[in-house]
Design a protein around this motif. Structure first.
Motif, PDB file in Angstrom:
ATOM      1  N   VAL A 257       0.974  -0.993   0.057  1.00 46.39           N
ATOM      2  CA  VAL A 257       0.520   0.012   0.189  1.00 46.39           C
ATOM      3  C   VAL A 257       0.909   0.888   0.296  1.00 46.39           C
ATOM      4  O   VAL A 257       2.005   1.419   0.663  1.00 46.39           O
ATOM      5  CB  VAL A 257      -0.973  -0.007   1.467  1.00 46.39           C
ATOM      6  CG1 VAL A 257      -1.639   1.461   1.169  1.00 46.39           C
ATOM      7  CG2 VAL A 257      -1.949  -1.291   1.133  1.00 46.39           C
ATOM      8  N   ILE A 258       0.799   1.911  -1.232  1.00 44.20           N
ATOM      9  CA  ILE A 258       1.783   3.679  -1.170  1.00 44.20           C
ATOM     10  C   ILE A 258       0.796   4.148  -0.968  1.00 44.20           C
ATOM     11  O   ILE A 258      -0.711   5.119  -0.976  1.00 44.20           O
ATOM     12  CB  ILE A 258       2.272   2.982  -2.357  1.00 44.20           C
ATOM     13  CG1 ILE A 258       3.119   2.302  -2.256  1.00 44.20           C
ATOM     14  CG2 ILE A 258       2.615   4.561  -2.716  1.00 44.20           C
ATOM     15  CD1 ILE A 258       3.246   2.328  -4.440  1.00 44.20           C
ATOM     16  N   TRP A 259       1.156   5.625  -0.015  1.00 43.69           N
ATOM     17  CA  TRP A 259       0.201   6.156   0.804  1.00 43.69           C
ATOM     18  C   TRP A 259       0.154   7.640   0.447  1.00 43.69           C
ATOM     19  O   TRP A 259       1.061   7.976   1.206  1.00 43.69           O
ATOM     20  CB  TRP A 259      -0.386   6.461   2.088  1.00 43.69           C
ATOM     21  CG  TRP A 259      -2.587   6.674   2.113  1.00 43.69           C
ATOM     22  CD1 TRP A 259      -2.055   7.945   2.146  1.00 43.69           C
ATOM     23  CD2 TRP A 259      -3.039   6.157   1.652  1.00 43.69           C
ATOM     24  NE1 TRP A 259      -3.711   8.289   2.660  1.00 43.69           N
ATOM     25  CE2 TRP A 259      -4.503   6.772   2.608  1.00 43.69           C
ATOM     26  CE3 TRP A 259      -3.396   4.954   1.926  1.00 43.69           C
ATOM     27  CZ2 TRP A 259      -5.565   6.249   2.201  1.00 43.69           C
ATOM     28  CZ3 TRP A 259      -5.138   4.445   1.466  1.00 43.69           C
ATOM     29  CH2 TRP A 259      -6.309   5.222   1.778  1.00 43.69           C
ATOM     30  N   LEU A 274      -4.412  -1.380   9.037  1.00 44.04           N
ATOM     31  CA  LEU A 274      -4.367  -1.998   7.836  1.00 44.04           C
ATOM     32  C   LEU A 274      -3.727  -3.312   8.674  1.00 44.04           C
ATOM     33  O   LEU A 274      -4.117  -4.661   7.802  1.00 44.04           O
ATOM     34  CB  LEU A 274      -4.283  -1.257   7.036  1.00 44.04           C
ATOM     35  CG  LEU A 274      -3.968  -1.561   5.291  1.00 44.04           C
ATOM     36  CD1 LEU A 274      -5.271  -2.203   4.975  1.00 44.04           C
ATOM     37  CD2 LEU A 274      -3.497  -1.074   4.507  1.00 44.04           C
ATOM     38  N   GLY A 275      -2.850  -3.593   8.995  1.00 42.13           N
ATOM     39  CA  GLY A 275      -2.662  -4.773   8.702  1.00 42.13           C
ATOM     40  C   GLY A 275      -2.792  -6.176   9.830  1.00 42.13           C
ATOM     41  O   GLY A 275      -3.010  -7.189   9.651  1.00 42.13           O
ATOM     42  N   ARG A 282       3.042  -4.194   3.349  1.00 40.28           N
ATOM     43  CA  ARG A 282       3.956  -3.851   3.563  1.00 40.28           C
ATOM     44  C   ARG A 282       2.996  -1.989   2.954  1.00 40.28           C
ATOM     45  O   ARG A 282       2.434  -1.958   2.293  1.00 40.28           O
ATOM     46  CB  ARG A 282       5.261  -3.825   1.974  1.00 40.28           C
ATOM     47  CG  ARG A 282       6.240  -2.911   2.265  1.00 40.28           C
ATOM     48  CD  ARG A 282       7.198  -3.274   1.352  1.00 40.28           C
ATOM     49  NE  ARG A 282       7.927  -2.256   0.123  1.00 40.28           N
ATOM     50  CZ  ARG A 282       8.418  -1.843  -0.636  1.00 40.28           C
ATOM     51  NH1 ARG A 282       8.271  -3.103  -1.312  1.00 40.28           N
ATOM     52  NH2 ARG A 282       8.742  -1.115  -0.926  1.00 40.28           N
ATOM     53  N   LEU A 283       3.703  -1.206   4.082  1.00 37.99           N
ATOM     54  CA  LEU A 283       2.699   0.461   3.581  1.00 37.99           C
ATOM     55  C   LEU A 283       4.116   1.296   3.574  1.00 37.99           C
ATOM     56  O   LEU A 283       5.042   1.288   4.288  1.00 37.99           O
ATOM     57  CB  LEU A 283       1.621   1.206   5.163  1.00 37.99           C
ATOM     58  CG  LEU A 283       1.192   1.956   5.213  1.00 37.99           C
ATOM     59  CD1 LEU A 283       0.526   2.083   4.125  1.00 37.99           C
ATOM     60  CD2 LEU A 283       1.377   2.191   6.870  1.00 37.99           C
ATOM     61  N   LEU A 304       8.996   2.023  -6.298  1.00 35.38           N
ATOM     62  CA  LEU A 304       7.893   0.579  -5.472  1.00 35.38           C
ATOM     63  C   LEU A 304       7.190   0.075  -5.848  1.00 35.38           C
ATOM     64  O   LEU A 304       7.519  -1.260  -5.502  1.00 35.38           O
ATOM     65  CB  LEU A 304       6.831   1.957  -4.930  1.00 35.38           C
ATOM     66  CG  LEU A 304       7.720   2.655  -3.500  1.00 35.38           C
ATOM     67  CD1 LEU A 304       6.882   3.902  -3.425  1.00 35.38           C
ATOM     68  CD2 LEU A 304       8.340   2.563  -2.176  1.00 35.38           C
ATOM     69  N   ILE A 305       7.023   0.190  -7.145  1.00 29.08           N
ATOM     70  CA  ILE A 305       6.074  -1.264  -7.946  1.00 29.08           C
ATOM     71  C   ILE A 305       7.280  -1.964  -8.407  1.00 29.08           C
ATOM     72  O   ILE A 305       6.323  -3.339  -8.164  1.00 29.08           O
ATOM     73  CB  ILE A 305       4.949  -0.956  -9.085  1.00 29.08           C
ATOM     74  CG1 ILE A 305       4.263   0.039  -8.487  1.00 29.08           C
ATOM     75  CG2 ILE A 305       4.513  -1.977  -9.757  1.00 29.08           C
ATOM     76  CD1 ILE A 305       4.012   0.708  -9.849  1.00 29.08           C
ATOM     77  N   ARG A 306       8.264  -1.966  -8.387  1.00 31.02           N
ATOM     78  CA  ARG A 306       9.138  -3.056  -8.896  1.00 31.02           C
ATOM     79  C   ARG A 306       9.910  -3.493  -7.599  1.00 31.02           C
ATOM     80  O   ARG A 306       9.720  -4.459  -7.334  1.00 31.02           O
ATOM     81  CB  ARG A 306      10.244  -2.552  -9.782  1.00 31.02           C
ATOM     82  CG  ARG A 306      11.447  -3.441 -10.274  1.00 31.02           C
ATOM     83  CD  ARG A 306      11.798  -2.347 -11.719  1.00 31.02           C
ATOM     84  NE  ARG A 306      11.637  -1.729 -12.992  1.00 31.02           N
ATOM     85  CZ  ARG A 306      10.827  -2.765 -13.848  1.00 31.02           C
ATOM     86  NH1 ARG A 306      11.205  -4.178 -13.613  1.00 31.02           N
ATOM     87  NH2 ARG A 306      10.679  -2.494 -15.076  1.00 31.02           N
TER      88      ARG A 306
END
Length: 310
Positions: A257-259, A274-275, A282-283, A304-306
């Motif tokens: 999750v990217i925020w 969320l956990g 992974r946040l 981050l995606i990779r």
């Protein structure tokens, strides 16, 4: 980890998938079919082009595909509000993966796309190899906040406005002034990413009429009208969540999750706890990022995606 130093992949669009359920989805892609599938799912008021930088990057190593969700741009736009219930959007994506010739994929999703793909991962965990979510709250946590958190109710009040008749006409008025404001915020000057060709492409997408000649924006707005997720309207009781079993909302796939923490509609408090619902989580927080962090920092998002890929 560094991004690949080879030339960006060529993006192909004007491709269409005719799904078994009768929906016709437009999609853009980069890379070769047969490589691992990486599916990018946009939100409102966007379309496939929101993932331009990601397609160019990940088409080097994957078959990277970004559809227009039903109701958006060149995909089918049913007239009935019921056609935009979350289960139908999930079905579209599951069928798209299969029509493309795959049984599993990595999914990257933002905003409404993220809302849909949380549900997809819950219902079809065997299809999702990895899930990457950008600024889209987990459904149970969001429902709880909408029901009980006054700050979230205030931040999400726009959802009730979008549900009203005529919202699409208001968004399109004065050359899409309100719609552009959703993307660019309150600043006098639009951000650097929303200029020139990008602005023209968005306006063209927002101008595509519905299947029956209906307003071009009706399909996108119907996501809000069809969803049970919205804050209580004035005089309306908050929904009773006691009938929901939290255990039914546990996502059993590895998830990043990217925020962007400057999101005005979806505050960072939505990732608290969320956990409990995503055991393999992974946040990654981006303190200076807004809701549109994919556009603001595409290279960082790509890194981050990779890093989350199998």
């Amino acid at each position: 980890m560094e991004t690949l130093m080879t030339a960006p992949a060529v993006i192909h669009h004007l491709q269409f998938a005719n799904l078994p359920n009768g929906m016709r989805l437009h999609y853009a892609s980069a890379g070769e079919s047969g490589k691992p599938l990486l599916l990018f799912v946009h939100g409102f008021p966007e379309f496939w082009y929101a993932w331009e930088h990601q397609l160019a990057e990940f088409g080097q190593t994957h078959f990277a595909v970004a559809p227009d969700l039903r109701g958006f741009n060149l995909s089918g736009k049913p007239a009935d509000v019921e056609a935009y219930r979350p289960r139908h959007i999930v079905e579209d994506l599951v069928q798209l993966v299969r029509v493309l010739g795959y049984t599993r994929c990595v999914i990257v999703a933002h905003d409404w796309g993220g809302a849909v793909c949380w549900n997809l991962a819950l219902q079809y965990p065997d299809l999702v190899e990895r899930l990457v979510i950008v600024n889209a709250p987990h459904p149970y946590l969001f429902a709880r906040a909408l029901a009980a958190d006054p700050a979230q109710q205030k931040a999400s009040a726009y959802m009730n406005w979008l549900r009203k008749p005529g919202a699409e006409q208001a968004l399109a008025a004065s050359d899409f002034a309100l719609l552009e404001k959703m993307l660019t915020g309150e600043a006098d000057q639009a951000p650097a990413w929303f200029g020139g060709e990008t602005r023209a492409r968005y306006r063209a997408a927002w101008s595509q009429p519905g299947d029956d000649g209906s307003h071009a924006l009706t399909g996108g707005v119907n996501y809000y009208r069809a969803s049970p997720m919205h804050p209580p309207a004035p005089g309306e009781a908050a929904p009773d969540l006691s009938r929901l079993d939290p255990a039914a909302f546990v996502v059993r796939v590895p998830t990043l999750v990217i925020w962007g923490e400057q999101d005005r509609a979806l505050p960072k408090s939505l990732v608290d706890g969320l956990g409990d619902f995503v055991p393999d989580l992974r946040l990654e927080r981006i303190p200076e990022g807004s809701h549109w962090v994919v556009h603001e920092q595409p290279e960082r998002i790509n890194l981050l995606i990779r890093s989350a890929l199998p």
